[in-house]
Write a protein that holds these residues in place. Structure first.
Motif, PDB file in Angstrom:
ATOM      1  N   ASP A 219      38.636 -18.418  75.736  1.00  0.00           N
ATOM      2  CA  ASP A 219      38.962 -18.873  74.383  1.00  0.00           C
ATOM      3  C   ASP A 219      38.421 -20.273  74.132  1.00  0.00           C
ATOM      4  OD1 ASP A 219      40.203 -16.524  73.732  1.00  0.00           O
ATOM      5  OD2 ASP A 219      42.251 -17.282  73.978  1.00  0.00           O
TER       6      ASP A 219
ATOM      7  N   TYR B 168      35.845 -20.750  71.179  1.00  0.00           N
ATOM      8  CA  TYR B 168      36.267 -21.495  70.000  1.00  0.00           C
ATOM      9  C   TYR B 168      36.102 -23.005  70.153  1.00  0.00           C
ATOM     10  CZ  TYR B 168      38.081 -16.978  68.709  1.00  0.00           C
ATOM     11  OH  TYR B 168      38.178 -15.645  68.412  1.00  0.00           O
ATOM     12  N   ASP B 169      35.214 -23.431  71.022  1.00  0.00           N
ATOM     13  CA  ASP B 169      34.916 -24.845  71.201  1.00  0.00           C
ATOM     14  C   ASP B 169      33.940 -25.284  70.095  1.00  0.00           C
ATOM     15  OD1 ASP B 169      34.953 -27.357  72.755  1.00  0.00           O
ATOM     16  OD2 ASP B 169      32.829 -26.858  73.075  1.00  0.00           O
ATOM     17  N   ILE B 170      34.385 -26.163  69.232  1.00  0.00           N
ATOM     18  CA  ILE B 170      33.599 -26.552  68.058  1.00  0.00           C
ATOM     19  C   ILE B 170      32.238 -27.138  68.423  1.00  0.00           C
ATOM     20  CG2 ILE B 170      33.541 -28.105  66.055  1.00  0.00           C
ATOM     21  CD1 ILE B 170      36.559 -27.466  65.732  1.00  0.00           C
TER      22      ILE B 170
ATOM     23  N   ILE C  90      29.924 -24.308  69.484  1.00  0.00           N
ATOM     24  CA  ILE C  90      29.507 -23.481  68.351  1.00  0.00           C
ATOM     25  C   ILE C  90      28.443 -24.216  67.543  1.00  0.00           C
ATOM     26  CG2 ILE C  90      30.244 -22.369  66.199  1.00  0.00           C
ATOM     27  CD1 ILE C  90      33.037 -22.062  67.548  1.00  0.00           C
TER      28      ILE C  90
ATOM     29  N   ARG D  11      33.336 -17.784  64.022  1.00  0.00           N
ATOM     30  CA  ARG D  11      33.971 -18.451  65.159  1.00  0.00           C
ATOM     31  C   ARG D  11      34.292 -19.904  64.819  1.00  0.00           C
ATOM     32  NH1 ARG D  11      30.046 -17.328  70.020  1.00  0.00           N
ATOM     33  NH2 ARG D  11      30.962 -19.284  70.697  1.00  0.00           N
ATOM     34  N   TYR D  12      33.380 -20.571  64.115  1.00  0.00           N
ATOM     35  CA  TYR D  12      33.596 -21.961  63.723  1.00  0.00           C
ATOM     36  C   TYR D  12      34.815 -22.071  62.811  1.00  0.00           C
ATOM     37  CZ  TYR D  12      32.669 -26.657  62.006  1.00  0.00           C
ATOM     38  OH  TYR D  12      32.782 -27.979  61.694  1.00  0.00           O
TER      39      TYR D  12
ATOM     40  N   THR E 295      37.356 -20.026  62.607  1.00  0.00           N
ATOM     41  CA  THR E 295      38.547 -19.767  63.413  1.00  0.00           C
ATOM     42  C   THR E 295      38.894 -20.981  64.259  1.00  0.00           C
ATOM     43  OG1 THR E 295      38.041 -17.402  63.497  1.00  0.00           O
ATOM     44  CG2 THR E 295      39.552 -18.245  65.162  1.00  0.00           C
ATOM     45  N   ALA E 296      37.881 -21.601  64.856  1.00  0.00           N
ATOM     46  CA  ALA E 296      38.109 -22.788  65.686  1.00  0.00           C
ATOM     47  C   ALA E 296      38.720 -23.922  64.869  1.00  0.00           C
ATOM     48  CB  ALA E 296      36.794 -23.229  66.326  1.00  0.00           C
ATOM     49  N   LYS E 297      38.216 -24.127  63.666  1.00  0.00           N
ATOM     50  CA  LYS E 297      38.770 -25.179  62.805  1.00  0.00           C
ATOM     51  C   LYS E 297      40.215 -24.862  62.428  1.00  0.00           C
ATOM     52  CE  LYS E 297      36.416 -28.539  61.534  1.00  0.00           C
ATOM     53  NZ  LYS E 297      36.624 -29.853  62.151  1.00  0.00           N
TER      54      LYS E 297
ATOM     55  N   LEU F  36      42.345 -23.076  64.222  1.00  0.00           N
ATOM     56  CA  LEU F  36      43.148 -23.325  65.426  1.00  0.00           C
ATOM     57  C   LEU F  36      43.366 -24.816  65.643  1.00  0.00           C
ATOM     58  CD1 LEU F  36      41.554 -20.688  67.826  1.00  0.00           C
ATOM     59  CD2 LEU F  36      43.848 -20.607  66.815  1.00  0.00           C
ATOM     60  N   GLU F  37      42.326 -25.593  65.396  1.00  0.00           N
ATOM     61  CA  GLU F  37      42.430 -27.048  65.535  1.00  0.00           C
ATOM     62  C   GLU F  37      43.474 -27.609  64.575  1.00  0.00           C
ATOM     63  OE1 GLU F  37      39.232 -29.765  64.001  1.00  0.00           O
ATOM     64  OE2 GLU F  37      38.928 -30.059  66.150  1.00  0.00           O
TER      65      GLU F  37
END
Length: 85
Positions: free
Chosen positions: A25, A29-31, A34, A65-66, A68-70, A72-73
């Protein structure tokens, strides 16, 4: 005591599985990762190494993915704020 002997291997497998999921994960999901992949994809497209159709598909996946990552952040940030109250 015997119960622990039988459940220890299962517990270990569960912990290893959780760690693998956590690492996957993080990578997924590491910005910065990505962003780097988006830059690489753009460069490959501009150099003709990737055709337009493949570029669009991969770009869409990376942008999802970006996003989703944002999200989650932001959730993590809000949780930190709420814990401070």
């Amino acid at each position: 005591m015997i119960h622990k002997l039988f459940t220890a291997p299962v517990n270990l497998v569960v912990k290893v599985g959780e760690k693998i999921k956590e690492e996957a994960d993080k990578e997924l999901y590491d910005i910065p990762t990505i962003q780097q992949k988006l830059i690489q994809l753009q460069m490959m497209y501009e150099l003709g190494e990737v055709d337009e159709q493949a570029y669009k598909v991969q770009e869409e996946q990376l942008l999802e993915r970006y996003e989703t990552a944002k999200m989650l952040e932001m959730q993590e940030y809000n949780e930190m704020l709420n814990q401070g109250k």
